[in-house]
Write an enzyme that holds these catalytic residues in place. Structure first.
Site, PDB file in Angstrom:
ATOM      1  N   GLY A 183       0.804  -1.132   0.185  1.00 43.71           N
ATOM      2  CA  GLY A 183       0.153   0.157  -0.001  1.00 43.71           C
ATOM      3  C   GLY A 183       1.040   1.371  -0.029  1.00 43.71           C
ATOM      4  O   GLY A 183       2.119   1.193  -0.364  1.00 43.71           O
ATOM      5  N   ARG A 184       0.394   2.382   0.781  1.00 47.41           N
ATOM      6  CA  ARG A 184       1.219   3.691   0.382  1.00 47.41           C
ATOM      7  C   ARG A 184       2.357   3.188   1.138  1.00 47.41           C
ATOM      8  O   ARG A 184       3.620   3.801   0.688  1.00 47.41           O
ATOM      9  CB  ARG A 184       0.236   4.656   1.179  1.00 47.41           C
ATOM     10  CG  ARG A 184      -0.811   5.206   0.353  1.00 47.41           C
ATOM     11  CD  ARG A 184      -1.679   6.254   1.091  1.00 47.41           C
ATOM     12  NE  ARG A 184      -3.039   6.594   0.717  1.00 47.41           N
ATOM     13  CZ  ARG A 184      -3.926   5.945   1.170  1.00 47.41           C
ATOM     14  NH1 ARG A 184      -3.972   5.167   1.981  1.00 47.41           N
ATOM     15  NH2 ARG A 184      -5.151   6.290   0.544  1.00 47.41           N
ATOM     16  N   ILE A 185       2.361   3.007   2.582  1.00 44.63           N
ATOM     17  CA  ILE A 185       3.536   2.766   3.190  1.00 44.63           C
ATOM     18  C   ILE A 185       4.448   1.828   2.628  1.00 44.63           C
ATOM     19  O   ILE A 185       5.841   2.037   2.647  1.00 44.63           O
ATOM     20  CB  ILE A 185       3.074   2.581   4.856  1.00 44.63           C
ATOM     21  CG1 ILE A 185       2.360   3.698   5.329  1.00 44.63           C
ATOM     22  CG2 ILE A 185       4.426   2.498   5.604  1.00 44.63           C
ATOM     23  CD1 ILE A 185       1.885   3.618   6.573  1.00 44.63           C
ATOM     24  N   THR A 228      -3.237  -7.591  -5.326  1.00 46.60           N
ATOM     25  CA  THR A 228      -3.157  -7.686  -6.542  1.00 46.60           C
ATOM     26  C   THR A 228      -1.914  -6.915  -6.872  1.00 46.60           C
ATOM     27  O   THR A 228      -1.326  -6.264  -6.336  1.00 46.60           O
ATOM     28  CB  THR A 228      -4.298  -6.808  -7.179  1.00 46.60           C
ATOM     29  OG1 THR A 228      -4.400  -5.343  -6.904  1.00 46.60           O
ATOM     30  CG2 THR A 228      -5.576  -7.427  -6.952  1.00 46.60           C
ATOM     31  N   ARG A 273       0.951  -3.482  12.525  1.00 44.66           N
ATOM     32  CA  ARG A 273       0.192  -3.777  13.929  1.00 44.66           C
ATOM     33  C   ARG A 273       0.847  -5.038  14.483  1.00 44.66           C
ATOM     34  O   ARG A 273       0.984  -5.926  13.782  1.00 44.66           O
ATOM     35  CB  ARG A 273      -1.381  -3.854  13.363  1.00 44.66           C
ATOM     36  CG  ARG A 273      -2.141  -2.475  13.269  1.00 44.66           C
ATOM     37  CD  ARG A 273      -2.147  -1.639  14.361  1.00 44.66           C
ATOM     38  NE  ARG A 273      -2.965  -0.401  14.073  1.00 44.66           N
ATOM     39  CZ  ARG A 273      -2.199   0.638  13.848  1.00 44.66           C
ATOM     40  NH1 ARG A 273      -0.989   0.632  13.689  1.00 44.66           N
ATOM     41  NH2 ARG A 273      -2.939   1.903  13.773  1.00 44.66           N
ATOM     42  N   GLU A 311      -0.053  -4.602  22.763  1.00 49.46           N
ATOM     43  CA  GLU A 311       0.289  -3.144  23.143  1.00 49.46           C
ATOM     44  C   GLU A 311      -0.762  -2.448  24.332  1.00 49.46           C
ATOM     45  O   GLU A 311      -1.799  -2.518  23.963  1.00 49.46           O
ATOM     46  CB  GLU A 311       0.363  -2.439  21.884  1.00 49.46           C
ATOM     47  CG  GLU A 311       1.042  -1.154  21.869  1.00 49.46           C
ATOM     48  CD  GLU A 311       1.118  -0.794  20.419  1.00 49.46           C
ATOM     49  OE1 GLU A 311       0.811   0.427  20.163  1.00 49.46           O
ATOM     50  OE2 GLU A 311       1.679  -1.429  19.468  1.00 49.46           O
ATOM     51  N   HIS A 313       5.981   2.357  19.488  1.00 50.79           N
ATOM     52  CA  HIS A 313       4.864   2.822  18.615  1.00 50.79           C
ATOM     53  C   HIS A 313       5.137   4.179  18.012  1.00 50.79           C
ATOM     54  O   HIS A 313       4.453   5.223  18.298  1.00 50.79           O
ATOM     55  CB  HIS A 313       3.524   2.501  19.245  1.00 50.79           C
ATOM     56  CG  HIS A 313       2.743   2.297  17.965  1.00 50.79           C
ATOM     57  ND1 HIS A 313       1.608   1.564  17.894  1.00 50.79           N
ATOM     58  CD2 HIS A 313       2.637   2.881  16.582  1.00 50.79           C
ATOM     59  CE1 HIS A 313       0.878   1.722  16.871  1.00 50.79           C
ATOM     60  NE2 HIS A 313       1.252   2.166  16.043  1.00 50.79           N
ATOM     61  N   ILE A 314       6.265   4.519  17.548  1.00 53.35           N
ATOM     62  CA  ILE A 314       6.675   6.058  16.993  1.00 53.35           C
ATOM     63  C   ILE A 314       6.637   6.152  15.487  1.00 53.35           C
ATOM     64  O   ILE A 314       7.376   6.882  14.894  1.00 53.35           O
ATOM     65  CB  ILE A 314       7.748   6.447  17.858  1.00 53.35           C
ATOM     66  CG1 ILE A 314       9.252   5.541  17.435  1.00 53.35           C
ATOM     67  CG2 ILE A 314       7.544   6.624  19.177  1.00 53.35           C
ATOM     68  CD1 ILE A 314      10.426   6.238  17.899  1.00 53.35           C
ATOM     69  N   GLY A 315       6.031   4.985  14.822  1.00 50.80           N
ATOM     70  CA  GLY A 315       6.056   5.234  13.399  1.00 50.80           C
ATOM     71  C   GLY A 315       5.864   6.533  12.579  1.00 50.80           C
ATOM     72  O   GLY A 315       6.642   6.951  11.885  1.00 50.80           O
TER      73      GLY A 315
END
Length: 323
Positions: free
Chosen positions: A154-156, A177, A236, A265, A283-285
């Site tokens: 996806g985007r990331i 896909t 996640r 978490e 969790h500092i993405g």
């Protein structure tokens, strides 16, 4: 007047924008609200700015009788019951795009830290154990020329893969896909999960949490990976079976891991924390000044869209438009 509740303080740019259009109340404490506190403060609110660790379900909606929009301050929305929201004609929005590069960059930070044993070496040096250069001191894994496996394009995931350009890496990826433009731009090859796990030197997770992706990486998958491979997770926590990962790291079934998220978490098992071959972050993405500011503004814009009678720009439950 339209009433908004913000469950944790977000950057001022978003708050100031909201205040031009509505009445804004913010959790004054630097902590998550207890469940009963949250349900109480949202009773008369038209909009709530939620965080990824807050459960938004039927009970939540029952408390907020006036609710028109839940603006989640995150790109993920697995904390929200979308079907229930849609049934009640409540908009749900998220903050995509604006945190893409920040999260992809952090995945690379984890990759390099794990590959070159940065945390171990830092601790060693701080403890006064460094007595001079040595030929075998903290040998790690090279990155340049290796195979990068991206699970979820996806985007990331795509942004993360594109950042490998300077390291002359072969890119394998999985997705629902094939992504033709992504392949043209990067030379990435679309493969199945088993092939990706077997052939990659670095495996990075970029999938949303769904029933299908929960424990996507478990004992079986970890055993498919090279013993020299490194697993990165900025997606996640429950995408990985954490118990299986701990065992794989202990038994050297894989070389190392870099984690920004955890299965339960914020709880992190003592077994995981005791391992030297894992880098663990809180969790500092998306935690850059720029990304968090833009997330706050996007949250405000979504709420303002609703106030002014427009469809929110990053609407998640698009089925609501058919109701």
């Amino acid at each position: 007047m339209f009433k908004v509740y913000v469950t944790r303080m977000i950057p001022e740019e978003g708050i100031e924008l909201l205040k031009k259009y509505c009445e804004v109340e913010i959790n004054p404490e630097d902590r998550p609200l207890k469940r009963e506190e949250l349900l109480d403060v949202i009773k008369d609110k038209d909009a709530v700015v939620t965080q990824l660790n807050e459960k938004v379900d039927a009970e939540f909606f029952d408390s907020a009788k006036n609710l028109k929009i839940v603006a989640n301050y995150a790109v993920g929305f697995d904390n929200i019951d979308l079907k229930e929201a849609t049934k009640r004609k409540i908009y749900v929005t998220n903050t995509p795009d604006v945190l893409t590069n920040a999260t992809a960059e952090l995945a690379w930070a984890l990759l390099f830290a794990a590959a070159r044993r940065v945390i171990e070496a830092d601790k060693f040096t701080r403890e006064g154990k460094f007595t001079g250069w040595a030929p075998n001191l903290f040998l790690g894994k090279a990155v340049t020329g290796k195979t990068l496996g991206v699970i979820g394009a996806g985007r990331i995931g795509q942004a993360f893969a594109k950042m490998s350009k300077g390291f002359d890496m072969k890119i394998l990826y999985t997705a629902n896909t094939p992504k033709e433009e992504f392949e043209k731009e990067t030379g990435a090859k679309y493969v199945d999960l088993e092939t990706l796990l077997k052939e990659s030197d670095f495996v990075s997770l970029h999938v949303p949490l769904t029933p299908h992706t929960r424990h996507l990486i478990g004992e079986k998958e970890l055993k498919l990976m090279k013993k020299t491979a490194i697993l990165i997770n900025t997606a996640r926590g429950p995408v990985v079976d954490e118990k299986a990962l701990v065992n794989a790291l202990k038994n050297k079934d894989i070389y190392a891991a870099g984690l920004d998220v955890y299965e339960k978490e914020p709880e992190i098992t003592e077994e995981l924390k005791a391992l030297d071959n894992v880098v663990i972050l809180p969790h500092i993405g998306s935690a850059t000044d720029e990304a968090r500011r833009d997330m706050a503004v996007l949250v405000a814009q979504n709420i303002i869209d609703v106030i002014e009678g427009r469809t929110p720009r990053t609407l998640v439950n698009k089925d609501i438009l058919e109701k």
